[in-house]
Design an enzyme around this catalytic site. Structure first.
Site, PDB file in Angstrom:
ATOM      1  N   TYR A 294       0.813  -1.227   0.000  1.00  0.00           N
ATOM      2  CA  TYR A 294       0.000   0.000   0.000  1.00  0.00           C
ATOM      3  C   TYR A 294       0.840   1.268   0.000  1.00  0.00           C
ATOM      4  O   TYR A 294       0.600   2.183   0.784  1.00  0.00           O
ATOM      5  CB  TYR A 294      -0.940   0.011   1.214  1.00  0.00           C
ATOM      6  CG  TYR A 294      -1.683  -1.283   1.407  1.00  0.00           C
ATOM      7  CD1 TYR A 294      -2.682  -1.663   0.512  1.00  0.00           C
ATOM      8  CD2 TYR A 294      -1.382  -2.127   2.462  1.00  0.00           C
ATOM      9  CE1 TYR A 294      -3.361  -2.857   0.666  1.00  0.00           C
ATOM     10  CE2 TYR A 294      -2.058  -3.329   2.621  1.00  0.00           C
ATOM     11  CZ  TYR A 294      -3.036  -3.682   1.722  1.00  0.00           C
ATOM     12  OH  TYR A 294      -3.698  -4.864   1.880  1.00  0.00           O
ATOM     13  N   TYR A 422     -12.712  -7.331   5.608  1.00  0.00           N
ATOM     14  CA  TYR A 422     -11.460  -7.459   4.855  1.00  0.00           C
ATOM     15  C   TYR A 422     -11.165  -8.944   4.657  1.00  0.00           C
ATOM     16  O   TYR A 422     -11.203  -9.723   5.619  1.00  0.00           O
ATOM     17  CB  TYR A 422     -10.281  -6.795   5.577  1.00  0.00           C
ATOM     18  CG  TYR A 422      -9.019  -6.958   4.762  1.00  0.00           C
ATOM     19  CD1 TYR A 422      -8.761  -6.112   3.689  1.00  0.00           C
ATOM     20  CD2 TYR A 422      -8.137  -8.006   5.014  1.00  0.00           C
ATOM     21  CE1 TYR A 422      -7.644  -6.296   2.893  1.00  0.00           C
ATOM     22  CE2 TYR A 422      -7.013  -8.196   4.216  1.00  0.00           C
ATOM     23  CZ  TYR A 422      -6.772  -7.336   3.161  1.00  0.00           C
ATOM     24  OH  TYR A 422      -5.674  -7.535   2.360  1.00  0.00           O
ATOM     25  N   ASP A 523     -14.387 -16.323   7.700  1.00  0.00           N
ATOM     26  CA  ASP A 523     -12.975 -16.031   7.464  1.00  0.00           C
ATOM     27  C   ASP A 523     -12.300 -15.871   8.834  1.00  0.00           C
ATOM     28  O   ASP A 523     -12.388 -14.813   9.449  1.00  0.00           O
ATOM     29  CB  ASP A 523     -12.876 -14.755   6.627  1.00  0.00           C
ATOM     30  CG  ASP A 523     -11.440 -14.328   6.380  1.00  0.00           C
ATOM     31  OD1 ASP A 523     -10.539 -14.868   7.047  1.00  0.00           O
ATOM     32  OD2 ASP A 523     -11.216 -13.438   5.539  1.00  0.00           O
ATOM     33  N   LYS A 552      -2.522 -17.020   8.410  1.00  0.00           N
ATOM     34  CA  LYS A 552      -1.773 -16.183   9.369  1.00  0.00           C
ATOM     35  C   LYS A 552      -1.131 -16.984  10.506  1.00  0.00           C
ATOM     36  O   LYS A 552      -0.102 -17.615  10.306  1.00  0.00           O
ATOM     37  CB  LYS A 552      -2.673 -15.085   9.899  1.00  0.00           C
ATOM     38  CG  LYS A 552      -3.001 -14.050   8.821  1.00  0.00           C
ATOM     39  CD  LYS A 552      -3.610 -12.819   9.424  1.00  0.00           C
ATOM     40  CE  LYS A 552      -4.062 -11.807   8.417  1.00  0.00           C
ATOM     41  NZ  LYS A 552      -3.057 -10.848   8.037  1.00  0.00           N
TER      42      LYS A 552
END
Ligand code: PMP
Length: 708
Positions: A294, A422, A523, A552
């Site tokens: 980003y 997200y 998620d 993760k």
């Protein structure tokens, strides 16, 4: 913790054991290399035990240090740094003297003892694993000094074993092994080569020669040259032509090392294979060529060079140690460098680091799937391994669509998801991210259009309002023929806004999905593996999804990887497809799917987590975060404070200046990376109270300093 010692150039000499002949080799090498270097060589013995005190200040400032005295006969610039009387291991000798050795201080003393421009010849004590203190060994000192290592191996019984174990230990830490010098340590009459009683010199010679040939072959496999094989030598001053050749080779190598590059990179373990360029060069190259998340390629936000990480600390190239508040974006729940994780991965690398998963399987994959299915909510029976979180989401969405097609509802090809979510940055995942944060306007025409409903408005910590589900109920009723699945993050919306919502919302949504036969995809990529105080966040609501994504913390942050877990019904549904509808197969298969190294890391990480008191740790962190962050609520620039499990968020009223804030945090010795209006913490579970307090202090300080 700045002020790193100056970097040295030269060699570190270690042995396979005590009495392998290190000093004998060092003395001769000092003379030969010193000659080649035009006299600019300093020999240093960082620790010497077995010393005697003497009045005339000699090579070791008031001590007679046996090794240094021996070297000084051949090369006068020889010094011992820490001297002790008892002839035992350095850690024991130091503790008997009422003191303690520190690797960092020894490294600094070595740097101070070698004049700038001199070649350093540093002799260790004993072998690699000789302890300096309760935590550090000679290996750590070698890591600090970062000199290529010359290994002196005693040519006797056990030679190959000791030499190769030493090479392995050095290389496992990324220490360069310049070569091995094999050294015969006793005269032929004293046969210690293992030829047995009644054997003669010929038998012994055969064994010694075999040691040499075998060691040369095995070491070559490890990329290490056998520099010389020295015969027994009675007279320490007699010339040894073999060592002259070794000195020539080492000197060439020394010249190629180039000029010293300022400070020693860091006292901590350097990353294996790290480029020898200086920090400034790395940053300049990075700025010119590397794209960071980003940010602009040509005018990027600043970055810092990390060189190592241990437990809950990240070490920067200038030696600054930062207390980690991010767990590297939710991953490093055990902190960094867990020996158990490293060992599991190392074992797997040696067995098989990768094979394709098409047509092959392996124990790590089965072991990981078994663990995941044992731990996940009831009803999940099948596992698809993905190579990252985003890919896991892609697979889950395709799975949902394939399920609907195969079960006769081909019109269901869209998804329903709350705002503020997200799910990753690949196109499918991005299409269900918050449309504003996910820049859906920018990618208009590229991203498929899905249905969005309001962010779950019922807060986690306030009474539940059933009205918060009414929009979901309305859309599902109206669009049931179009929607394949509802996809969302359970309880905690992470990167989309760090928002914690009420478990009854999730429970109600799961009920609505059931009512319309629409799949529920959870998620758990950020929330999974204990972060919210439950192993999976869905447990707060007692909800079992049809499809669940994990990633993760799955590998404890050791490497990338994800998994998609599906219910028996989903798998059976997909199976029903006719040939034109996919023929019952799931249309996905990434190259690194089921990578054995990822599976081994994940298995070990899960075992480590379950064997640890993780609930207590997360509960403690929750308490410390509440205590430390709650005062921010009164700050005029703060909009909200939220804490759940090991996640703490202070939401500012205005977006923060990330670069400025990060400079401030680094100056306070912490690693915190805020985004947008959220300044947040998710520290490793192993973080101690004082470190969590430090993180919270820094956030309070940032608000007080007007940086938020
Ligand atoms: N889902 C959630 C909830 C996430 O937080 C993330 C990563 N921030 C992803 C998916 C994407 O995972 P990855 O970055 O590994 O592709």
């Amino acid at each position: 913790m700045n002020g790193l010692p100056r970097e040295l150039r030269g060699f570190f000499v270690t042995g396979t054991d005590t009495d392998a002949g290190k000093t004998f080799v060092c003395a001769r090498l000092a003379r030969l290399l010193g000659g080649l270097a035009g006299g600019r060589l300093s020999y240093v013995k960082p620790v010497q035990t077995g010393c005697t005190r003497r009045q005339d200040v000699g090579t070791a400032g008031g001590w007679s240090a046996p090794d240094v005295d021996a070297v000084a006969l051949q090369w006068p610039r020889a010094r011992a740094l820490a001297c002790f009387e008892p002839p035992c291991s350095p850690h024991l000798a130091a503790s008997l003297a009422g003191t303690a050795l520190s690797c960092r201080e020894l490294a600094k003393a070595c740097a101070d003892a070698v004049p700038e421009g001199d070649m350093a010849l540093v002799e260790g004590a004993g072998g690699c694993w000789v302890p300096l203190n309760a935590r550090e060994t000679m290996l750590d000192l070698m890591l600090c000094l970062r000199l290529p290592v010359v290994l002196v191996a005693a040519n006797r019984l056990g030679c190959l074993n000791h030499a190769m174990l030493s090479v392995e230990a050095l290389q496992a830490r990324g220490i360069e092994v310049a070569g091995i010098v094999l050294n015969r340590t006793c005269p032929p009459a004293q046969c210690d080569a293992g030829c047995g009683a009644g054997a003669g010199p010929a038998d012994e010679l055969r064994i010694l020669q075999d040691n040499e040939a075998s060691l040369e072959a095995f070491a070559a496999e490890a990329g290490v040259p056998l520099l010389a094989s020295l015969p027994w030598q009675e007279d320490p001053l007699a010339p040894l032509p073999q060592l002259e050749a070794v000195a020539g080779t080492l000197f060439d190598r020394f010249r190629r090392q180039g000029a010293p590059r300022g400070a020693m990179p860091s006292w901590s373990v350097p990353a294996a294979g790290e480029s020898p360029e200086s920090a400034a060069e790395i940053l300049a190259f990075d700025r010119a060529h590397l794209w960071h998340p980003y940010t602009s390629a040509l005018n990027p936000l600043p970055v810092r060079q990390a060189v190592s990480a241990r437990a809950n600390r990240i070490v920067l190239a200038d030696g600054t140690e930062l207390v980690d508040g991010m767990s590297s974006w939710w991953c490093a729940v055990h902190g960094y460098g867990s020996p158990a994780l490293k060992a599991a991965m190392s074992r797997q690398i040696h067995a098989m680091s990768h094979v394709m998963f098409g047509g092959l399987t392996h124990r790590p994959a089965a072991a990981l799937a078994r663990r995941l299915l044992d731990l996940a909510p009831a009803g999940l029976e099948h596992v698809f391994f993905a190579d990252s979180g985003s890919v896991a989401v892609e697979v889950a969405l395709k799975m949902a669509v394939q399920y609907q097609i195969a079960t006769g509802r081909a019109s269901r090809r869209r998804f329903l998801t709350p705002l503020g979510g997200y799910h990753g940055d690949t196109q499918g995942a991005m299409s269900v991210c918050d449309p504003v944060n996910g820049m859906h306007t920018l990618f208009a025409g590229l991203l498929p259009k899905h249905y969005f409903m309001e962010r779950p408005s019922a807060r986690f910590d306030q009474p539940f309002d059933p009205a918060s589900l009414s929009e979901a109920a309305r859309i599902l009723e109206a669009r049931q023929d179009e929607i394949a699945c509802v996809v969302l993050e359970p309880i905690v919306q992470g990167a989309g806004g760090m928002w914690f919502y009420h478990p009854r919302y999730l429970e109600g949504l799961a009920g609505l999905c059931r009512q319309y036969g629409i799949l529920l995809v959870l998620d758990e990529i950020a929330t999974g593996f204990g972060r919210t105080g439950r192993l999976f966040a869905s447990e707060w609501a007692g909800v079992a999804p049809d499809i669940m994504c994990v990633g993760k913390a799955l590998t404890g942050g050791m490497m990338t990887g994800g998994a998609v877990l599906a219910s028996g019904a989903v798998a059976q549904g997909i199976e029903q497809a006719g040939p034109a509808e996919g023929g019952g197969v799931l249309m996905h298969g990434p190259t690194f799917m089921g990578n054995p190294l990822f599976c081994a890391a994940a298995c070990q990480s899960i075992d480590l987590l379950l064997a640890s008191p993780w609930q207590e740790r997360v509960r403690n962190i929750e308490g410390w975060l509440r205590e430390g962050l709650e005062p921010c609520r009164r700050h005029p620039a703060a909009a909200d404070v939220r804490v759940l499990g090991a996640i703490g968020v202070v939401e500012a009223k205005r977006p923060v200046d990330m670069a400025r804030l990060q400079d401030y945090f680094v100056s306070r010795g912490v690693w915190i990376r805020p985004f947008n209006r959220n300044v947040y913490l998710m520290p490793p579970f192993v973080s101690p109270e004082e470190d969590v307090a430090l993180l919270c202090d820094a956030i309070r300080g940032a608000f007080d300093a007007g940086l938020c």
